[in-house]
Design an enzyme around this catalytic site. Structure first.
Site, PDB file in Angstrom:
ATOM      1  N   LYS A  42       0.784  -1.246   0.007  1.00  0.00           N
ATOM      2  CA  LYS A  42       0.012   0.074   0.039  1.00  0.00           C
ATOM      3  C   LYS A  42       0.894   1.347   0.230  1.00  0.00           C
ATOM      4  O   LYS A  42       0.529   2.074  -0.995  1.00  0.00           O
ATOM      5  CB  LYS A  42      -0.723   0.194   1.191  1.00  0.00           C
ATOM      6  N   ARG A 112      -3.456   2.740   8.575  1.00  0.00           N
ATOM      7  CA  ARG A 112      -3.868   1.436   7.886  1.00  0.00           C
ATOM      8  C   ARG A 112      -2.592   0.630   7.969  1.00  0.00           C
ATOM      9  O   ARG A 112      -1.519   1.202   7.844  1.00  0.00           O
ATOM     10  CB  ARG A 112      -4.148   1.623   6.599  1.00  0.00           C
ATOM     11  N   GLY A 121      -8.220  -7.175   4.482  1.00  0.00           N
ATOM     12  CA  GLY A 121      -8.959  -7.322   5.396  1.00  0.00           C
ATOM     13  C   GLY A 121      -8.688  -8.074   6.760  1.00  0.00           C
ATOM     14  O   GLY A 121      -9.194  -8.174   7.824  1.00  0.00           O
ATOM     15  N   MET A 123      -5.967  -7.048   8.664  1.00  0.00           N
ATOM     16  CA  MET A 123      -5.486  -6.430   9.743  1.00  0.00           C
ATOM     17  C   MET A 123      -6.174  -5.128   9.792  1.00  0.00           C
ATOM     18  O   MET A 123      -7.059  -5.026   9.295  1.00  0.00           O
ATOM     19  CB  MET A 123      -3.809  -5.906   9.203  1.00  0.00           C
ATOM     20  N   ARG A 366      -3.402  -1.681  -6.446  1.00  0.00           N
ATOM     21  CA  ARG A 366      -2.332  -2.941  -6.020  1.00  0.00           C
ATOM     22  C   ARG A 366      -2.853  -3.835  -7.424  1.00  0.00           C
ATOM     23  O   ARG A 366      -4.039  -3.746  -7.760  1.00  0.00           O
ATOM     24  CB  ARG A 366      -2.724  -3.639  -4.876  1.00  0.00           C
ATOM     25  N   HIS A 482     -16.213  -8.587   1.704  1.00  0.00           N
ATOM     26  CA  HIS A 482     -14.985  -9.628   2.229  1.00  0.00           C
ATOM     27  C   HIS A 482     -15.053 -10.950   1.722  1.00  0.00           C
ATOM     28  O   HIS A 482     -13.976 -11.504   1.373  1.00  0.00           O
ATOM     29  CB  HIS A 482     -15.239  -9.656   3.935  1.00  0.00           C
ATOM     30  N   ARG A 588       1.402 -47.864 -10.875  1.00  0.00           N
ATOM     31  CA  ARG A 588       1.512 -48.553  -9.619  1.00  0.00           C
ATOM     32  C   ARG A 588       0.620 -49.852  -9.938  1.00  0.00           C
ATOM     33  O   ARG A 588      -0.608 -49.715  -9.768  1.00  0.00           O
ATOM     34  CB  ARG A 588       1.042 -47.768  -8.691  1.00  0.00           C
ATOM     35  N   ARG A 644       5.511 -49.948 -13.111  1.00  0.00           N
ATOM     36  CA  ARG A 644       6.413 -50.234 -12.142  1.00  0.00           C
ATOM     37  C   ARG A 644       5.926 -51.570 -11.499  1.00  0.00           C
ATOM     38  O   ARG A 644       4.723 -52.036 -11.225  1.00  0.00           O
ATOM     39  CB  ARG A 644       6.357 -49.094 -10.935  1.00  0.00           C
ATOM     40  N   GLU A 771      14.909 -44.197  -4.844  1.00  0.00           N
ATOM     41  CA  GLU A 771      14.033 -43.959  -3.419  1.00  0.00           C
ATOM     42  C   GLU A 771      14.442 -44.182  -2.436  1.00  0.00           C
ATOM     43  O   GLU A 771      13.798 -44.106  -1.022  1.00  0.00           O
ATOM     44  CB  GLU A 771      12.346 -44.461  -3.794  1.00  0.00           C
ATOM     45  N   SER A 790      13.889 -43.050 -12.057  1.00  0.00           N
ATOM     46  CA  SER A 790      12.942 -42.293 -11.661  1.00  0.00           C
ATOM     47  C   SER A 790      12.828 -42.208 -10.178  1.00  0.00           C
ATOM     48  O   SER A 790      13.061 -43.076  -9.442  1.00  0.00           O
ATOM     49  CB  SER A 790      11.354 -42.793 -12.208  1.00  0.00           C
ATOM     50  N   GLY A 792      11.666 -41.665  -6.588  1.00  0.00           N
ATOM     51  CA  GLY A 792      10.622 -41.820  -5.945  1.00  0.00           C
ATOM     52  C   GLY A 792      10.678 -41.023  -4.799  1.00  0.00           C
ATOM     53  O   GLY A 792      11.031 -41.362  -3.512  1.00  0.00           O
ATOM     54  N   THR A 793      10.436 -39.874  -5.046  1.00  0.00           N
ATOM     55  CA  THR A 793      10.548 -38.751  -3.738  1.00  0.00           C
ATOM     56  C   THR A 793       9.750 -38.969  -2.498  1.00  0.00           C
ATOM     57  O   THR A 793      10.024 -38.489  -1.408  1.00  0.00           O
ATOM     58  CB  THR A 793      10.613 -37.280  -4.315  1.00  0.00           C
ATOM     59  N   ASN A 794       8.673 -39.643  -2.806  1.00  0.00           N
ATOM     60  CA  ASN A 794       7.857 -39.887  -1.352  1.00  0.00           C
ATOM     61  C   ASN A 794       8.606 -40.833  -0.661  1.00  0.00           C
ATOM     62  O   ASN A 794       8.942 -40.425   0.840  1.00  0.00           O
ATOM     63  CB  ASN A 794       6.603 -40.886  -1.752  1.00  0.00           C
ATOM     64  N   ASP A 795       9.273 -41.955  -1.043  1.00  0.00           N
ATOM     65  CA  ASP A 795      10.122 -42.970  -0.135  1.00  0.00           C
ATOM     66  C   ASP A 795      11.311 -42.215   0.089  1.00  0.00           C
ATOM     67  O   ASP A 795      11.966 -42.359   1.204  1.00  0.00           O
ATOM     68  CB  ASP A 795      10.145 -44.381  -0.927  1.00  0.00           C
ATOM     69  N   CYS A 857       8.607 -39.388  -9.983  1.00  0.00           N
ATOM     70  CA  CYS A 857       7.248 -39.841  -9.900  1.00  0.00           C
ATOM     71  C   CYS A 857       6.760 -39.819  -8.404  1.00  0.00           C
ATOM     72  O   CYS A 857       5.599 -40.098  -8.271  1.00  0.00           O
ATOM     73  CB  CYS A 857       7.235 -41.202 -10.626  1.00  0.00           C
ATOM     74  N   TYR A 877      12.049 -35.323 -16.989  1.00  0.00           N
ATOM     75  CA  TYR A 877      10.509 -35.337 -16.851  1.00  0.00           C
ATOM     76  C   TYR A 877      10.182 -35.145 -15.437  1.00  0.00           C
ATOM     77  O   TYR A 877      10.754 -35.895 -14.634  1.00  0.00           O
ATOM     78  CB  TYR A 877       9.910 -36.319 -17.815  1.00  0.00           C
TER      79      TYR A 877
HETATM   80  C1  PEP Z   1       7.687 -42.765  -4.307  1.00  0.00           C
HETATM   81  O1  PEP Z   1       8.031 -43.290  -3.571  1.00  0.00           O
HETATM   82  O2  PEP Z   1       7.973 -41.726  -4.418  1.00  0.00           O
HETATM   83  C2  PEP Z   1       6.696 -43.280  -5.378  1.00  0.00           C
HETATM   84  C3  PEP Z   1       6.216 -42.943  -6.201  1.00  0.00           C
HETATM   85  O3  PEP Z   1       6.331 -44.628  -5.167  1.00  0.00           O
HETATM   86  P1  PEP Z   1       5.191 -44.849  -4.007  1.00  0.00           P
HETATM   87  O4  PEP Z   1       4.463 -43.646  -3.585  1.00  0.00           O
HETATM   88  O5  PEP Z   1       4.036 -45.514  -4.686  1.00  0.00           O
HETATM   89  O6  PEP Z   1       5.874 -45.506  -2.735  1.00  0.00           O
HETATM   90 MG    MG Z   2       8.079 -45.470  -3.378  1.00  0.00          MG
END
Ligand code: PEP
Ligand code: MG
Length: 903
Positions: A42, A112, A121, A123, A366, A482, A588, A644, A771, A790, A792-795, A857, A877
């Protein structure tokens, strides 16, 4: 006093800035639009407007840096801030020829907030500051309008006692209503000067009674109180919730803007309003706004009176008078200004203005918040108008906001019973059970129910309820109320100002057209038309077309990262293709095992005591898996498909209750006790670290053998039908190169066998998931046996942080709110930790095979911030769920542009 000031400064932990109060007035401003970090949005834009020759009432901004000092001093304004504020106030006084606290011609100010990112709205604001029993008489004389002066005074006491003194504002509101009733008045405007004088006295007595303090008469005391209150409001629960929702760091702090007042409540030649330079809901290129004659700014936003449209066309449709007709000269000037502002900022602006006795003043500009549909339309139009380049358009769009367009809308062909029509404040088609309080919206949501929050109007206290609800319905307030502004910001469906509906909070009902709906009854909202329907209306799936498709094509021309999808069913694969997926990055296969027609065969395989029995059960599964893969390959029509092989621990597939076990024993024609002990034997203390992934195939090679055969036979069948394809076989949870070496050998042997049996040749690759930390660290050795990686960023997140992906949600919220982790690492990749392993994996893998194809993935493949990181470390990818494909396409393009800028 000065000595104290200096020792206080030295006591500060945070460095005291040289300059922290910035003056602004026509042609004489110390700030500009580039100084948002210290002046807040502002303040920076007010200064910028003065340099553009736009009329802005003079004032000054206390910088955001002082917010940290305020909290460091224990929630008090440090004394050393005061002299600079007093100096700037002197400058304001000499600019406009009025004096703060003067009994003849008093200067009044507004105070203000204004953070770096706009928090509409959230603050506090105080208007009409500087009034007391003496200055009110001065204002009455100088304005020649005692009624206005006393009305401003009573408004000031109401606002100040609420915001600064922490009094419940409804007490004063009730006093006002009682007085009106006693005098048989309908409107506030019927109150006489004497009524208002008496009301002010009553207000002050009540404040004293309730707070034990006199209402401050000294304007400077009022000012210090108001500045402190605004800094305090940075940390109210609602502001904190909003910041969490929009990832705004607590450390940014708010600035405080003190500005000379202009009055929209000086009679019928005065007004106040807010406007957007384009329609924030649809993006249509048309000036769009609302105003109220004889009112103060807060009246419009608070939704207390329903404002009127600004333009003649819009007002005619509503059968009311427009600003264009009521105050044509000021309107003409406003049109000139909005065009100038949009051209200058090269973006849609959200502006606030006040007209005081026919003279126009701008109070804010703004970049306007907008729905995703509006954002796409505005981006495309501005490219065509040559206002922005294609690259700029892409950089401006928020990939996550596209989510709004990827959700269902109401089926135009569905049968509907219309209850009422309000304003189409924020689009989408949603249904849910009605609730009347935010608390209940949150509670019901936690119980897994879908709710519609119904309120007469919303206030910032309702933010948590609005988050929890599917949609919001209000019976009062306009398109800039609001509810409307906040819902649009959240991308949440909202119908506002639905005046035909009568809400009764006490009995928890809403009445309309002879219907009385109770809490828990279902309604449907169409935020694109403003319609409210009885019961649940059928919805249809979204499509990419028009502006959306055009932006996606532009993004595709810019991005380097390919975008694939995680899909296990033909339906998901088709949806993803419709959204532009360039292949499947993760199928999967275990999800296919749960089908009613095959789960028992899977269980038979699991409980088998020997290889022969296992192979017998697997033989039943083979044709079903072959058909699954055949369908997926067919839909993806030559695009890469990564299958997989089986990943989860086997106990996930067996029954968990005695009852189910008994039934299964009957179906499989086996002994219950034997089955029960088998199920028990599968139990693991840490199944996520247990017998799963490729470890299953090391012990039972025939499982992967069946799956590889199903893939190869499906491929052979398609080849025979004249198609070409190159399946990618992926082996999960590899920790050592030896595992992959062994399993790859077995997979290749099986494919070769099928190829010679069927007498066809097709391309195929065998790769692995990275992973586990050990896999990333030894990626050079693993790459010897892999055609692709690939991540597996979850594990990988689970095993790198040692955090259970299934259980850590319980405490990760606290980690994030305490700033120990910047974000939930399962949603946005932990770049420093997990990200380093990803980078190491890519670099080591490509050291062995320079052309190694690498993707991701895990869930992070659909997160815009993570995508930027994956672009940077050179992935080929990302793969994400079907509905995130468009988001990933846009995010990948933005990552490429940001990467270009950095280099
Ligand atoms: C992972 O681990 O990132 C993955 C893609 O495999 P899942 O989630 O099936 O374990
Ligand atoms: Mg996994």
């Amino acid at each position: 006093m000065h000595q104290n000031v200096n020792s206080d400064k030295q006591a500060s932990k945070t460095a005291v800035p040289q300059k922290f109060v910035y003056f602004f007035a026509a042609g004489d401003s110390e700030g500009n639009a580039g100084m948002k970090n210290i002046l807040g949005g502002k303040g920076a834009n007010l200064a910028e407007m003065t340099s553009l020759g736009i009329p802005v009432p003079p004032g000054f901004t206390i910088s955001t840096e002082i917010c940290a000092h305020f909290y460091e001093a224990g929630g008090k304004l440090p004394d050393w801030v005061r002299p600079a504020v007093q100096e700037s106030m002197n400058k304001v006084e000499s600019k406009i020829g009025k004096k703060f606290g003067d009994v003849n011609n008093p200067l009044l100010v507004s105070v203000r907030s204004g953070a770096r990112a706009s928090m509409p709205g959230m603050m506090d604001t105080i208007l009409n500051l500087g009034l007391n029993d003496q200055t009110v008489e001065g204002l009455a004389k100088s304005s020649n309008n005692p009624r206005f002066a006393w009305d401003s005074y009573r408004r000031f006491i109401q606002m100040y006692s609420d915001v600064v003194m922490g009094m419940n504002s409804s007490l004063l509101e009730v006093t006002l209503e009682d007085m009106k009733e006693e005098k048989h008045y309908k409107l506030d405007t019927e109150m006489t000067v004497d009524d208002l004088k008496l009301l002010v006295k009553k207000f002050k007595d009540l404040v004293h009674q309730m707070t034990g303090q006199s209402f401050p008469a000294d304007p400077w005391e009022q000012l210090w109180g108001a500045i402190s209150a605004v800094f305090h409001s940075w940390n109210t629960p609602r502001a904190i919730t909003y910041r969490e929702l929009h990832s705004i760091p607590a450390a940014w702090g708010t600035a405080v803007n003190v500005q000379s007042m202009v009055f929209g409540n000086m009679g019928d030649d005065s007004a106040t309003g807010v406007a957007f330079t384009r329609n924030p809901s649809t993006g249509e290129k048309a000036f769009y706004g609302e105003f109220l004659i004889n009112a103060q700014g807060e009246d419009v936003v608070a939704g207390i009176r329903t404002p009127q449209p600004i333009t003649k066309i819009a007002a005619a449709a509503a059968g009311v008078m427009s600003l264009e007709e009521a105050l044509p000269q000021a309107y003409g000037q406003l049109v000139e200004i909005y065009k100038k502002l949009e051209g200058h900022y090269r973006d849609m602006q959200d502006i606030e203005f006040t007209i005081e006795r026919g003279v126009l003043w701008m109070l804010q500009t703004r970049n306007g918040k907008r729905t995703a549909a509006a954002a796409l339309k505005i981006a495309c139009d501005m490219i065509d108008e040559k206002l922005i380049t294609q690259d700029e358009a892409i950089l401006r769009l928020d990939p996550s906001s596209l989510d709004q367009l990827l959700h269902p809308t109401l089926d135009p062909k569905a049968a509907k019973t219309t209850l009422a029509k309000g304003l189409p404040a924020s689009p989408g088609g949603v249904n849910g059970q009605i609730v009347f309080t935010s608390e209940e919206a949150v509670e019901w949501r936690e119980q897994g129910k879908k709710v519609i929050l119904v309120r007469i109007e919303t206030s910032p206290e309702d933010i948590a309820g609005m988050v929890a609800a599917q949609g919001i319905l209000t019976t009062r307030g306009g398109m800039t109320s609001h509810a409307a502004v906040v819902a649009r910001g959240m991308g949440k469906c909202c119908v506002a100002g639905c005046g035909d509906i009568e809400v009764d909070y006490r009995n928890e009902t809403m009445k309309v057209k002879g219907y009385v709906l109770k809490k828990g009854d279902v309604i449907t909202l169409d935020g694109s038309t403003g319609e409210v329907y009885l019961g649940e209306v059928k919805t249809i799936e979204p499509k990419l077309d028009g502006n959306f498709e055009r932006i996606m094509k532009i993004a595709d021309g810019i991005r380097r990262l390919k975008v694939r999808t995680n899909a296990d069913t033909p339906k998901d694969a088709q949806t993803a293709r419709n959204f532009g997926a360039e292949g499947i990055g993760l199928c999967r296969t275990e999800h296919m095992f749960f089908g009613a027609d095959r789960i028992d065969a899977v269980r038979e395989m699991i409980i088998a005591d020997n290889k022969m029995d296992r192979e017998k059960a697997l033989a039943k599964l083979l044709p079903m898996q072959r058909e699954d893969f055949y369908q997926l390959f067919k839909i993806m029509d030559g695009l890469p498909v990564t299958i997989r092989l089986l990943d989860p621990p086997l106990h996930e597939f067996v029954p968990h209750t005695d009852e189910e076990t008994k039934e299964l024993a009957k179906r499989l024609n086996t002994d219950y006790e034997r089955l029960r002990s088998k199920v028990k034997s599968l139990h693991e203390f840490n199944p996520m670290l247990g017998h799963r992934g490729c470890r299953l195939a090391i012990t039972y090679p025939e499982i992967y053998q069946m799956q590889v055969r199903a893939i190869a036979e499906a491929a052979a069948q398609l080849m025979a039908e004249g198609k070409t394809l190159a399946p990618e076989i992926m082996i999960p949870l590899v920790a050592t190169d030896k595992e992959l070496d062994t399993l790859r050998g077995q997979a290749v042997a099986e494919v070769n066998k099928v190829q010679s049996e069927k007498n066809v040749k097709f391309e195929y690759t065998v790769g692995t998931m990275i992973e586990l930390p050990r896999a990333a660290i030894t990626a050079d050795a693993i790459a010897e046996h892999a055609d692709f990686f690939s991540f597996g960023t979850n594990d990988l997140t689970q095993t790198t942080l040692g955090l259970s992906r299934d259980d850590s949600g319980r405490f990760l919220g606290t980690y994030v709110s305490h700033g120990i982790l910047p974000k939930d690492p399962f949603m946005s990749i932990d770049q420093v930790g997990v990200g380093s392993l990803v980078k190491m994996g890519v670099d080591l893998g490509r050291r062995t095979k320079p052309d190694l194809k690498v993707g991701v993935c895990g869930e992070h493949g659909g997160d815009p911030e993570s995508i930027e990181f994956f672009h940077k470390v050179g992935l080929d990818y990302v793969s994400c769920s079907p509905f995130r494909v468009p988001i990933a396409r846009l995010a990948a393009a933005r990552a490429a542009l940001i990467g270009k800028k950095i280099h």
